[in-house]
Design a protein around this motif. Structure first.
Motif, PDB file in Angstrom:
ATOM      1  N   GLY A 110       0.781  -1.219   0.000  1.00 41.50           N
ATOM      2  CA  GLY A 110       0.000   0.000   0.000  1.00 41.50           C
ATOM      3  C   GLY A 110       0.813   1.269   0.000  1.00 41.50           C
ATOM      4  O   GLY A 110       0.356   2.308   0.485  1.00 41.50           O
ATOM      5  N   ASP A 138       1.318   4.303   5.009  1.00 44.91           N
ATOM      6  CA  ASP A 138       0.987   4.397   3.591  1.00 44.91           C
ATOM      7  C   ASP A 138       1.572   5.669   3.001  1.00 44.91           C
ATOM      8  O   ASP A 138       1.477   6.755   3.580  1.00 44.91           O
ATOM      9  N   ASP A 422     -14.069  -8.825 -11.059  1.00 41.48           N
ATOM     10  CA  ASP A 422     -15.235  -8.614 -10.211  1.00 41.48           C
ATOM     11  C   ASP A 422     -16.410  -8.167 -11.072  1.00 41.48           C
ATOM     12  O   ASP A 422     -16.244  -7.386 -12.029  1.00 41.48           O
ATOM     13  N   ARG A 688     -16.574   9.540  -3.239  1.00 38.75           N
ATOM     14  CA  ARG A 688     -17.046   8.511  -4.162  1.00 38.75           C
ATOM     15  C   ARG A 688     -17.368   9.140  -5.515  1.00 38.75           C
ATOM     16  O   ARG A 688     -17.535  10.353  -5.621  1.00 38.75           O
ATOM     17  N   GLU A 712     -18.374   3.377  -5.248  1.00 37.46           N
ATOM     18  CA  GLU A 712     -16.923   3.271  -5.208  1.00 37.46           C
ATOM     19  C   GLU A 712     -16.300   4.662  -5.256  1.00 37.46           C
ATOM     20  O   GLU A 712     -16.977   5.663  -5.543  1.00 37.46           O
ATOM     21  N   LYS A 732     -10.840   2.912 -12.604  1.00 37.93           N
ATOM     22  CA  LYS A 732     -10.416   1.730 -11.849  1.00 37.93           C
ATOM     23  C   LYS A 732     -11.562   0.844 -11.378  1.00 37.93           C
ATOM     24  O   LYS A 732     -11.316  -0.307 -10.985  1.00 37.93           O
ATOM     25  N   SER A 733     -12.803   1.346 -11.381  1.00 40.89           N
ATOM     26  CA  SER A 733     -13.915   0.485 -10.959  1.00 40.89           C
ATOM     27  C   SER A 733     -14.666  -0.109 -12.142  1.00 40.89           C
ATOM     28  O   SER A 733     -15.640  -0.833 -11.961  1.00 40.89           O
ATOM     29  N   ASP A 753     -15.811  -4.910 -13.424  1.00 39.45           N
ATOM     30  CA  ASP A 753     -14.546  -4.237 -13.124  1.00 39.45           C
ATOM     31  C   ASP A 753     -13.474  -4.765 -14.076  1.00 39.45           C
ATOM     32  O   ASP A 753     -13.026  -5.899 -13.956  1.00 39.45           O
ATOM     33  N   GLY A 758      -5.539  -4.082  -7.831  1.00 41.20           N
ATOM     34  CA  GLY A 758      -5.669  -2.803  -7.157  1.00 41.20           C
ATOM     35  C   GLY A 758      -7.063  -2.544  -6.627  1.00 41.20           C
ATOM     36  O   GLY A 758      -7.985  -3.356  -6.754  1.00 41.20           O
ATOM     37  N   ASP A 759      -7.203  -1.378  -6.003  1.00 38.80           N
ATOM     38  CA  ASP A 759      -8.469  -0.978  -5.401  1.00 38.80           C
ATOM     39  C   ASP A 759      -9.244  -0.068  -6.344  1.00 38.80           C
ATOM     40  O   ASP A 759      -8.687   0.526  -7.271  1.00 38.80           O
ATOM     41  N   ASN A 760     -10.527   0.052  -6.083  1.00 35.24           N
ATOM     42  CA  ASN A 760     -11.393   0.915  -6.897  1.00 35.24           C
ATOM     43  C   ASN A 760     -11.334   2.347  -6.380  1.00 35.24           C
ATOM     44  O   ASN A 760     -12.320   2.930  -5.944  1.00 35.24           O
ATOM     45  N   GLU A 761     -10.147   2.925  -6.469  1.00 39.42           N
ATOM     46  CA  GLU A 761      -9.895   4.253  -5.938  1.00 39.42           C
ATOM     47  C   GLU A 761      -9.702   5.237  -7.083  1.00 39.42           C
ATOM     48  O   GLU A 761      -9.750   4.884  -8.259  1.00 39.42           O
TER      49      GLU A 761
END
Length: 800
Positions: A110, A138, A422, A688, A712, A732-733, A753, A758-761
């Motif tokens: 992270g 982080d 996802d 979001r 997200e 990213k999402s 997705d 990675g993350d949905n950031e």
């Protein structure tokens, strides 16, 4: 000759001499801020060239090992961390001493970072230790710079404490590494990116902090006492430093001379300051070096390395970001006397950034080109032959690509996954990787549109790439076929932005940041010529009244096209609507401009994107008129462009916390307009994904009725409306599908997705755009680094 020899005295002043008492731990130990791609870090050892590739998105960070062979340098091994993961940053920095190597991984865990110790064994490099202090947080980026000397290692965390920075000291006893200290400047208020570059030589450590003193920068010296403690010593700077010069961005040490670069000095021409160790133990200024052909925006000194009395300096932003590399040598009195520019066998292309990194040992030099191959990066290896340096090899990592998925539908499972992606109520019909659509190494995708052949019924995906456009037959959605390639305009550079729309079986293609690209027009019926081998196409028409344009907008009902964001040459229209009559598809005719100077960041009416329609909404005053809705950076702009010679602004409207009004789309009844703001998530304005809902019952007074926040935190990019569904490409999402039956209250009902890591950031990876308008019901989606997704929303209508 392998380089252009220009013996020119550099600008030198502040002379001085000192005993030659220090040696660099290894050649090319510059550890400036980590670069992303292949060649961001380099080390040369006896018989090996080591190249880091830290920022892979689909595979873990890697260090490649190359060894000399009869025909040049060839890959011998790939090194990854035992705890390898995609986007771990492994390879951010390299340091080698004897049989030990330290590899930084600044993005590990992270963004906390990590460093890995390897020992050379009979079978190659073996990982022995993971270094990760317990107090990391982080964003610390521990491992962004490393230095190694004997049994001592310095590992920098320049992101710690809100970019103030820190450097950790590790010591080896036997085979065990333990933390032996943490270095933080005593004058904490002056800190800034402390640890951006580090050099270690015996009992002395040199730490660059280019962000100190209003970004003037400085270098802090530490000395190790007899008891093993590191004590803060002299702070080295330059009398001529100005704010934002950033001294200490890169460091090199050799034989009593310290070289510290300030790559942003003199309007980013760049400079290198040299210091000599005097008899009284202090470091005294001894010179200021600039490239003999220095120019603004060259960033001379971005990378530095010392070897055999020669200083190597990279200037990757020189010559239109082609880059340059200088070899500067010392005379008998240790003063730097002259220089030559080292050049590769083939001149770097614009944007290649030759000289991003450099490492030299003995008769071998390795030089990074971080922008080569569309940002994937390459490394050129030179060897000394007599007085010349001759290119031996160009090193490249394998293309990064996902495996295509074809032949059978992959359903979204009950646990929300399809082939590792996802999902919810969206099936994966197929996926075609970028290389399988003609993309070379480093090539990314961008915009996407669709076309249906009216004669054959064949459905095609038109996928933009940084270097051209791919055309894919998706009429069998389980087995898409790449049928044609249209390269970018030859004289234009590759660009991240390409946009495509269709009118009367013709594709209209523009590109932003692409110099004299103009607008390409392609007769799509030529795709019928495909017989198994992908067609290599040229445009039927090249419209040159614009250079670059961010987007192309077409009202298919009226037959008019509108280039927007065409601010870089030609008939710019202030970046607003450059209007064209395309009713004769191959012969567009410029018919006028529209811009609203009360919008746009530069107050010129710049439009980032727009939608133009023949209006049939509730405002009866404008029924049948041609109306354009512009997402104009700072506001929504609505114009009546029916009369192209006398277009008229109807209204403009902004909204709370505007960051960048990016793009939007009307509902089919022309009552509501859904708009996205691309930078509000990145700027922390919202947590979001935000979608702005405008009620256009009165075109002269648009009303913001809702700021919908999604589930997200991803950055939004493009959205389209079909029926009661909104199809959002949210980086990213991935693809998010929202029910807008209740226009003021959108509700997410399905998603896919497209980015499997990675993350949905917030951020700019993942999906760029989508096209949901095929009669078959398939949805085509572009993945920036992935390729073409062919999807279908599951029918979730209850059955009674």
């Amino acid at each position: 000759m392998s380089f252009t020899r220009v013996l020119t005295c550099l600008l030198l002043f502040m002379g001085g001499t000192a005993a030659n008492v220090f040696a660099q731990s290894f050649a090319g130990a510059s550890a400036a801020a980590a670069r992303a791609g292949f060649g961001g870090s380099i080390a040369v050892t006896d018989g090996e060239v080591l190249v880091g590739e830290p920022a892979n998105s689909l595979r873990p960070g890697t260090v490649y090992v190359y060894r000399r062979a009869a025909d040049g340098w060839v890959e011998a091994a790939q090194i990854r961390a035992d705890e390898a993961a995609a986007e771990d940053g492994f390879g951010s920095a390299l340091a080698v001493s004897d049989q030990t190597m330290v590899v930084g991984a600044r993005a590990h865990t992270g963004g906390r970072g990590a460093a890995f110790v390897f020992e050379r064994g009979e079978s190659g490099w073996d990982q022995t230790t993971l270094l990760a202090p317990v107090d990391l947080a982080d964003g610390d980026a521990f491992g962004a710079a490393v230095a190694l000397s004997g049994d001592m290692a310095l590992i920098a965390a320049p992101g710690q404490a809100d970019q103030a920075g820190a450097v950790y000291v590790f010591r080896r006893t036997g085979s065990t590494w333990t933390q032996a200290g943490k270095l933080v400047p005593s004058a904490a208020a002056q800190r800034g990116s402390f640890g951006a570059a580090v050099v270690l030589a015996g009992d002395m450590a040199f730490i660059g902090m280019p962000g100190a003193n209003e970004n003037r920068g400085s270098v802090l010296v530490y000395n190790r006492s007899g008891g093993g403690e590191w004590q803060e010593g002299q702070q080295i700077g330059g009398n001529q430093l100005q704010p934002n010069d950033r001294l200490g961005a890169a460091l090199a040490l050799h034989d009593g001379t310290l070289a510290a670069s300030a790559p942003f000095a003199a309007n980013q021409a760049g400079a290198i300051y040299t210091f000599r160790h005097s008899d009284d133990g202090e470091w005294q200024p001894s010179g200021r070096l600039v490239g003999f052909d220095a120019a603004p925006n060259s960033r001379f000194g971005t990378a530095v390395a010392f070897e055999n009395g020669q200083l190597w300096a990279g200037a990757p932003a020189a010559r239109g970001n082609r880059g340059a590399l200088y070899r500067i040598w010392q005379g008998a009195d240790d003063a730097f006397e002259a220089s030559a520019r080292v050049v590769p066998a083939a001149a770097p292309e614009q944007g290649a950034r030759f000289g991003t990194s450099v490492a030299v040992r003995g008769t071998v030099a390795a030089v990074g080109l971080s922008g080569d191959d569309h940002g994937a990066g390459t490394v050129v290896v030179f060897e000394q032959v007599g007085d010349d340096w001759v290119q031996r090899s160009v090193l490249k990592s394998p293309p990064e690509a996902m495996t295509s998925i074809t032949g059978a539908e992959v359903k979204c499972s009950d646990v929300g996954s399809a082939a590792g992606f996802d999902c919810r109520d969206v099936e994966l019909l197929s996926f075609l990787s970028l290389p399988d659509m003609g993309a070379g190494r480093g090539v990314n995708a961008n915009d996407i549109w669709g076309w249906t052949d009216p004669e054959t019924g064949t459905e095609y995906a038109l996928l933009g790439r940084v270097d051209g456009t791919s055309f894919v037959d998706v009429s069998d959605p389980l087995n898409p076929v790449w049928v044609a390639n249209l390269p970018k305009t030859a004289e234009s550079p590759a660009s991240s932005w390409r946009d495509i729309k269709v009118y009367r079986d013709h594709a209209y293609i523009v590109s932003d940041g692409a110099g004299p690209h103009g607008m390409q027009i392609l007769d799509l019926t030529r795709l019928r010529e495909f017989e198994g081998t992908p067609l290599q196409l040229t445009p039927d028409t090249h419209y040159r009244r614009i250079n670059s344009a961010h987007n192309i907008v077409i009202n298919e009902e009226s037959g008019f096209a509108y280039a927007v964001g065409a601010s870089s040459g030609g008939e710019t229209c202030g970046g607003g609507l450059h209007m064209m009559d395309i009713r004769d598809p191959k012969n567009p005719e410029f018919v006028g401009c529209f811009s609203d100077p009360q919008t746009g960041r530069a107050s010129t009416g710049y439009s980032h994107d727009a939608q133009c329609v023949t209006y049939r909404g509730p405002d009866e005053r404008y029924t049948g008129r041609e109306i354009c809705l512009g997402s104009n950076e700072t506001a929504l702009s609505i114009a009546d462009v029916t009369d192209k010679q006398n277009p008229r602004a109807l209204s403009r409207a902004s909204y709370p916390d505007v960051a960048y009004s990016h793009q939007g789309w009307l509902t089919e009844d022309h009552r509501y307009f859904y708009m996205n703001d691309e930078l509000d998530e990145v700027g922390g304005v919202v947590d979001r994904t935000r979608t702005l809902v405008w009620d256009l019952a009165d075109l002269e007074d648009p009303t913001l009725i809702e700021q919908h926040e999604g589930v997200e935190g991803a950055t939004d990019h493009n959205l389209y409306i079909r029926g009661n569904l909104m199809y959002q490409s949210n980086y990213k999402s991935g693809l998010r599908i929202l029910d807008v039956s209740d226009p003021a209250n959108p509700r997410e009902v399905a998603f896919f997705d497209t980015l499997p890591v990675g993350d949905n950031e917030e951020g700019f990876a993942g999906t760029w755009s989508n096209y949901p308008y095929f009669e078959s019901g398939i949805i085509i989606v572009s993945g920036i680094g992935e390729g073409l997704f062919v999807l279908k929303k599951r029918d979730t209508t209850p059955v009674f």
